[in-house]
Design an enzyme around this catalytic site. Structure first.
Site, mmCIF file in Angstrom:
data_model
loop_
_atom_site.group_PDB
_atom_site.id
_atom_site.type_symbol
_atom_site.label_atom_id
_atom_site.label_comp_id
_atom_site.label_asym_id
_atom_site.label_seq_id
_atom_site.Cartn_x
_atom_site.Cartn_y
_atom_site.Cartn_z
ATOM 1 N N ASP A 194 -7.419 3.902 12.391
ATOM 2 C CA ASP A 194 -6.084 4.504 12.326
ATOM 3 C C ASP A 194 -6.075 5.866 11.652
ATOM 4 O OD1 ASP A 194 -4.729 2.622 13.761
ATOM 5 O OD2 ASP A 194 -4.133 1.437 12.027
ATOM 6 N N ASP A 227 0.821 -1.213 0.000
ATOM 7 C CA ASP A 227 0.000 0.000 0.000
ATOM 8 C C ASP A 227 0.855 1.262 0.000
ATOM 9 O OD1 ASP A 227 -2.260 -1.527 0.010
ATOM 10 O OD2 ASP A 227 -2.772 -1.192 2.101
#
Length: 405
Positions: free
Chosen positions: A123, A14
């Protein structure tokens, strides 16, 4: 000169794909920043990977001791456990990461910070609240929330990287989504997405084994604390980070600290995950075992409430707030006399008490025994019960009078 962006970089697919994406859509110079909170071998080969992906620089900041001393210890002292199960492994690491990202941004004169958290998770909140609290002027870029990201699978990310000259050995295999630091490792995805499915522990566990496969013989451990801070393990003085590391090995060996939980995320949905926190589970239990001996009833009761509030604050990413500071200040006052030694046995997923001592113990054997002493006369209990139960008795009498009418 181009503007700079600080990318919270893990080295995974990612955040590697984000490097060319940032250059393509913002024309930034990308400065990668990996914050080492105890990820282990996940840090291997990061510098080469970042440079091959187009980053102009990579910082690897070792904050393991700061993480343990300034973030883990307050959570242990508070007995901060979210929804009675989650020991906040990911949650407590995010504020120190955000703090370091801001420090690097200031050092580099960057105008933005970018993270790879998804738009469904907690997050993104933790990172961004930390950045907003410490550097409200910095722009925050969250690719997964932007239409221009356009990638929804690992295969698409790998293809995007290849199109931009990045041909790294990323696997397209479907696997668990994990987050690891010195305190724990979390697992989400695959069969865990269905709460009706049993976790495939043989495939899943990283830090230890199941209780069924743990040794048939238990193992005794002793720990000491001074003012609520762990100081020794089995007679050896260690830093907190070293104690956690050693307890991880011991706890993992004996199947300690495996939790399967469906939790309530801040964004409103429920999610299911499995957490391995072998050392943290032992450390929390040891600290609580000592507190039982030392704290008076009223303080202990209030501290439990404040510990739950502290857990919520940490889980919600509100570390850099007056509320967290105020709760922590209360917790710290309760730790003044939390000094002593705890002993316990680890056996097949269990932490079994084996003795607790403290110079500040409030336990009195003469009071707790069945013999009558100078401090406690059994006859006094009758008057106490009469007054303590007076409201119950009056209510019962009044209700009886009402029923007769």
């Amino acid at each position: 000169m181009k503007e700079k962006v600080i990318l919270a970089y893990s080295g995974g697919l990612d955040t590697t794909a984000i490097i060319p994406w940032l250059k393509e859509h913002y024309d930034y110079d990308v400065v990668c920043c990996c914050i080492n909170v105890g990820q282990g071998n996940e840090l291997d080969g990061l510098e080469e990977r970042a440079k091959l992906s187009g980053a102009v620089k990579l910082y690897i900041e070792d904050v393991v001791d700061e993480f343990c001393d300034d973030y883990v210890v307050p959570c242990v002292q508070a007995n901060a456990i979210y929804e009675n199960k989650y020991l906040l492994g990911t949650s407590m690491a995010r504020p120190v990461i955000a703090k370091k990202l801001v420090e690097i941004a200031r050092l580099e004169g960057a105008s933005a910070i970018c993270h790879g958290a998804t738009g469904k998770g907690n997050d993104q909140i933790r990172f961004e609240l930390g950045i907003k609290a410490l550097a409200p002027d910095l722009k925050i870029i969250a690719p997964w929330r932007l239409d221009t990201w356009g990638m929804n699978s690992r295969e698409e990310e790998i293809e995007y990287c290849k199109q931009h000259g990045i041909d790294l050995p990323f696997s397209a295999d479907n696997s668990y989504s994990r987050d690891r630091n010195l305190w724990h490792i979390s697992h989400e995805g695959l069969e865990l997405e269905d709460p009706a499915e049993e976790p495939n522990y043989d495939h899943l566990l990283v830090l230890g084994t199941t209780p069924e496969k743990a040794p048939e013989e238990g193992e005794y451990i002793t720990m000491t604390f001074e003012a609520g801070v762990p100081k020794t393990l089995n007679g050896k003085a260690m830093k907190v980070s070293e104690i956690v590391t050693e307890l991880n090995a011991l706890g993992g060996k004996h199947g300690i600290g495996i939790v399967d939980i469906v939790e309530n995320r801040v964004v409103g949905m429920k999610s299911r995950g499995v957490y391995e926190t072998p050392g943290g589970t032992i450390l929390m239990e040891a600290h609580q075992q000592l507190e039982e001996l030392i704290l008076d009833r009223d303080t202990y009761t209030l501290k439990k409430e404040m510990g739950n509030k502290f857990a919520d604050v940490v889980y919600e990413g509100k570390w850099f707030t007056p509320k967290r500071e105020a709760i922590q200040a209360f917790i710290e006052t309760t730790q003044k006399y939390v000094t002593g030694e705890v002993k316990f046995k680890l056996y097949k997923g269990n932490i079994i008490k084996a003795g607790t001592t403290s110079p500040y113990s409030l336990y009195s054997e003469s009071l707790a025994s069945f013999t009558t002493g100078d401090l406690y006369d059994h006859h006094d209990a009758e008057g106490f019960i009469n007054l303590f139960g007076l409201s119950l008795k009056v209510r019962a009498m009044k209700m009886a009078e009402h029923d007769k009418k």
